[in-house]
Design an enzyme around this catalytic site. Structure first.
Site, PDB file in Angstrom:
ATOM      1  N   SER A  16       0.800  -1.228   0.000  1.00 35.00           N
ATOM      2  CA  SER A  16       0.000   0.000   0.000  1.00 35.00           C
ATOM      3  C   SER A  16       0.832   1.276   0.000  1.00 35.00           C
ATOM      4  O   SER A  16       0.299   2.360  -0.222  1.00 35.00           O
ATOM      5  CB  SER A  16      -0.956   0.006   1.199  1.00 35.00           C
ATOM      6  OG  SER A  16      -0.240   0.002   2.417  1.00 35.00           O
ATOM      7  N   SER A  17       2.129   1.159   0.244  1.00 39.00           N
ATOM      8  CA  SER A  17       2.980   2.349   0.258  1.00 39.00           C
ATOM      9  C   SER A  17       4.434   1.930   0.114  1.00 39.00           C
ATOM     10  O   SER A  17       4.758   0.741   0.077  1.00 39.00           O
ATOM     11  CB  SER A  17       2.801   3.145   1.560  1.00 39.00           C
ATOM     12  OG  SER A  17       3.278   2.392   2.675  1.00 39.00           O
ATOM     13  N   ILE A  19       8.111   0.786  -0.495  1.00 39.55           N
ATOM     14  CA  ILE A  19       8.775  -0.155  -1.396  1.00 39.55           C
ATOM     15  C   ILE A  19       7.761  -1.006  -2.145  1.00 39.55           C
ATOM     16  O   ILE A  19       7.881  -1.234  -3.344  1.00 39.55           O
ATOM     17  CB  ILE A  19       9.760  -1.034  -0.604  1.00 39.55           C
ATOM     18  CG1 ILE A  19      10.939  -0.191  -0.094  1.00 39.55           C
ATOM     19  CG2 ILE A  19      10.254  -2.196  -1.462  1.00 39.55           C
ATOM     20  CD1 ILE A  19      11.833  -0.913   0.891  1.00 39.55           C
ATOM     21  N   ARG A  39      -2.968  -3.735   4.526  1.00 43.14           N
ATOM     22  CA  ARG A  39      -4.188  -3.457   5.292  1.00 43.14           C
ATOM     23  C   ARG A  39      -5.071  -2.410   4.621  1.00 43.14           C
ATOM     24  O   ARG A  39      -6.288  -2.467   4.739  1.00 43.14           O
ATOM     25  CB  ARG A  39      -3.818  -2.979   6.697  1.00 43.14           C
ATOM     26  CG  ARG A  39      -3.214  -4.071   7.578  1.00 43.14           C
ATOM     27  CD  ARG A  39      -2.744  -3.510   8.890  1.00 43.14           C
ATOM     28  NE  ARG A  39      -1.685  -2.512   8.701  1.00 43.14           N
ATOM     29  CZ  ARG A  39      -1.190  -1.756   9.668  1.00 43.14           C
ATOM     30  NH1 ARG A  39      -1.670  -1.860  10.895  1.00 43.14           N
ATOM     31  NH2 ARG A  39      -0.222  -0.898   9.412  1.00 43.14           N
ATOM     32  N   ASP A  62      -4.511  -8.030   6.853  1.00 38.36           N
ATOM     33  CA  ASP A  62      -3.577  -7.725   7.935  1.00 38.36           C
ATOM     34  C   ASP A  62      -2.743  -8.980   8.181  1.00 38.36           C
ATOM     35  O   ASP A  62      -3.263  -9.998   8.640  1.00 38.36           O
ATOM     36  CB  ASP A  62      -4.350  -7.324   9.190  1.00 38.36           C
ATOM     37  CG  ASP A  62      -3.440  -6.925  10.350  1.00 38.36           C
ATOM     38  OD1 ASP A  62      -2.207  -7.122  10.243  1.00 38.36           O
ATOM     39  OD2 ASP A  62      -3.959  -6.429  11.359  1.00 38.36           O
ATOM     40  N   LEU A  63      -1.458  -8.906   7.874  1.00 43.51           N
ATOM     41  CA  LEU A  63      -0.583 -10.071   7.955  1.00 43.51           C
ATOM     42  C   LEU A  63       0.134 -10.191   9.303  1.00 43.51           C
ATOM     43  O   LEU A  63       1.051 -10.997   9.439  1.00 43.51           O
ATOM     44  CB  LEU A  63       0.453 -10.016   6.831  1.00 43.51           C
ATOM     45  CG  LEU A  63      -0.093 -10.059   5.405  1.00 43.51           C
ATOM     46  CD1 LEU A  63       1.055  -9.948   4.408  1.00 43.51           C
ATOM     47  CD2 LEU A  63      -0.903 -11.320   5.151  1.00 43.51           C
ATOM     48  N   ASN A  85       7.520  -8.518   1.581  1.00 44.90           N
ATOM     49  CA  ASN A  85       7.949  -7.139   1.819  1.00 44.90           C
ATOM     50  C   ASN A  85       7.323  -6.518   3.067  1.00 44.90           C
ATOM     51  O   ASN A  85       7.875  -5.582   3.636  1.00 44.90           O
ATOM     52  CB  ASN A  85       7.607  -6.287   0.590  1.00 44.90           C
ATOM     53  CG  ASN A  85       7.833  -4.815   0.813  1.00 44.90           C
ATOM     54  OD1 ASN A  85       8.967  -4.359   0.990  1.00 44.90           O
ATOM     55  ND2 ASN A  85       6.754  -4.046   0.834  1.00 44.90           N
ATOM     56  N   TYR A 150      13.758  -4.971  15.952  1.00 44.29           N
ATOM     57  CA  TYR A 150      13.732  -4.908  14.489  1.00 44.29           C
ATOM     58  C   TYR A 150      14.912  -5.683  13.913  1.00 44.29           C
ATOM     59  O   TYR A 150      14.737  -6.526  13.021  1.00 44.29           O
ATOM     60  CB  TYR A 150      13.780  -3.448  14.037  1.00 44.29           C
ATOM     61  CG  TYR A 150      13.768  -3.275  12.531  1.00 44.29           C
ATOM     62  CD1 TYR A 150      12.597  -3.433  11.808  1.00 44.29           C
ATOM     63  CD2 TYR A 150      14.932  -2.943  11.833  1.00 44.29           C
ATOM     64  CE1 TYR A 150      12.573  -3.277  10.419  1.00 44.29           C
ATOM     65  CE2 TYR A 150      14.924  -2.786  10.460  1.00 44.29           C
ATOM     66  CZ  TYR A 150      13.740  -2.952   9.755  1.00 44.29           C
ATOM     67  OH  TYR A 150      13.734  -2.804   8.392  1.00 44.29           O
ATOM     68  N   LYS A 154      14.961  -9.061  11.515  1.00 41.42           N
ATOM     69  CA  LYS A 154      15.535  -9.018  10.168  1.00 41.42           C
ATOM     70  C   LYS A 154      16.767  -9.919  10.049  1.00 41.42           C
ATOM     71  O   LYS A 154      17.019 -10.503   8.983  1.00 41.42           O
ATOM     72  CB  LYS A 154      15.872  -7.580   9.800  1.00 41.42           C
ATOM     73  CG  LYS A 154      14.643  -6.698   9.581  1.00 41.42           C
ATOM     74  CD  LYS A 154      13.780  -7.203   8.431  1.00 41.42           C
ATOM     75  CE  LYS A 154      12.699  -6.216   8.040  1.00 41.42           C
ATOM     76  NZ  LYS A 154      11.941  -6.644   6.852  1.00 41.42           N
TER      77      LYS A 154
END
Length: 257
Positions: A16-17, A19, A39, A62-63, A85, A150, A154
């Site tokens: 939705s935004s 990348i 979402r 929503d993941l 992503n 974070y 990752k």
């Protein structure tokens, strides 16, 4: 190996935004039918309407719940490529972060891609074609101040992708790891995180979008966007100077806040 995007059915998360939104048109321009999910359904519908080609779909979801994400990807049906992503930032000093924040970050950034992978992998192997692209972060190879949750998520994603690539080395399924640097997205202003220490230049999302498409159609496992591989190699060979330098940068940033 390499996977052609021409005629491929691609599932793109976090579209939705940022990348994701920049990647969808690049994939479509190369001939893919793109299923976009995130979402914000209104943004997805607008994105799909703007894409060249046909067969594109908007699937709001929503993941953040890995089990729900697994059910979702099975409902989407057979796909040739999954671009993992979707992710969330979490900037909080290790002395202030809670276990609930760590768990929330790990669920979306790591466990959701893992569950979606395991759900789609058998079909890819049976059809003899497939590619999983994991969009990690430079923070998946470098520790960043006040980003323990974070970076942990990752780093885990990088480890998963690397070991998976080894397991599937002789199979028809490709594994790609894309490592974005500082990119101009909503991640810097997302609610629920402390202000970032970094205040330097930001790359446009198109840098990563093109790297993702090139990675799918190329044969390299690991891709940096922009190319920060030298920094990672230096950190690996000289970890103590790296840690000292980043700690000093954090002190300077905190003094300005």
């Amino acid at each position: 190996m390499a996977t052609s995007l021409d005629g491929a059915r691609v599932l793109l998360t976090g579209a939705s935004s940022g990348i994701g939104a920049a990647t969808a048109p690049v994939l479509a321009e190369r001939g893919a039918s793109v299923i976009v999910t995130a979402r914000r359904g209104d943004r997805l519908e607008s994105l799909v309407a703007s894409l060249p080609g046909s067969g594109h779909e908007a699937r709001p979801m929503d993941l953040s719940d890995p089990a729900a994400a697994e059910r979702f990807v099975l409902d989407v049906g057979p796909v040739d490529v999954v671009v993992h992503n979707a992710a969330m930032p979490k900037r909080r000093h290790v002395t202030a972060i809670t276990i609930d924040e760590v768990d929330e970050t790990l669920q979306l950034n790591y466990l959701t891609p893992v569950r979606m992978t395991l759900a789609t992998l058998p079909g890819m192997l049976e059809r003899g074609r497939g590619c999983h692209v994991y969009v990690s972060s430079l923070g998946g190879r470098l520790g960043i101040a006040a980003e323990t949750a974070y970076c942990g998520s990752k780093f885990a994603l990088c480890g998963w992708a690397e070991a998976m690539a080894i397991d599937l080395w002789d199979s028809p399924v490709d594994v790609r790891l894309v490592l974005p640097g500082a990119i101009d997205t909503e991640i810097w202003d997302a609610p629920g995180s402390d202000p970032p220490h970094y205040d330097g230049p930001l790359e446009p999302p198109s840098t990563v979008a093109n790297a993702i498409a090139d990675a799918i159609e190329g044969d390299a496992f690991e891709v940096y966007a922009p190319d920060m591989k030298g920094v990672v190699e230096w950190k690996t060979s000289e970890p103590d100077p790296y840690l000292a330098g980043v700690a000093d940068m954090a002190r300077q940033a905190e003094a300005k806040q």
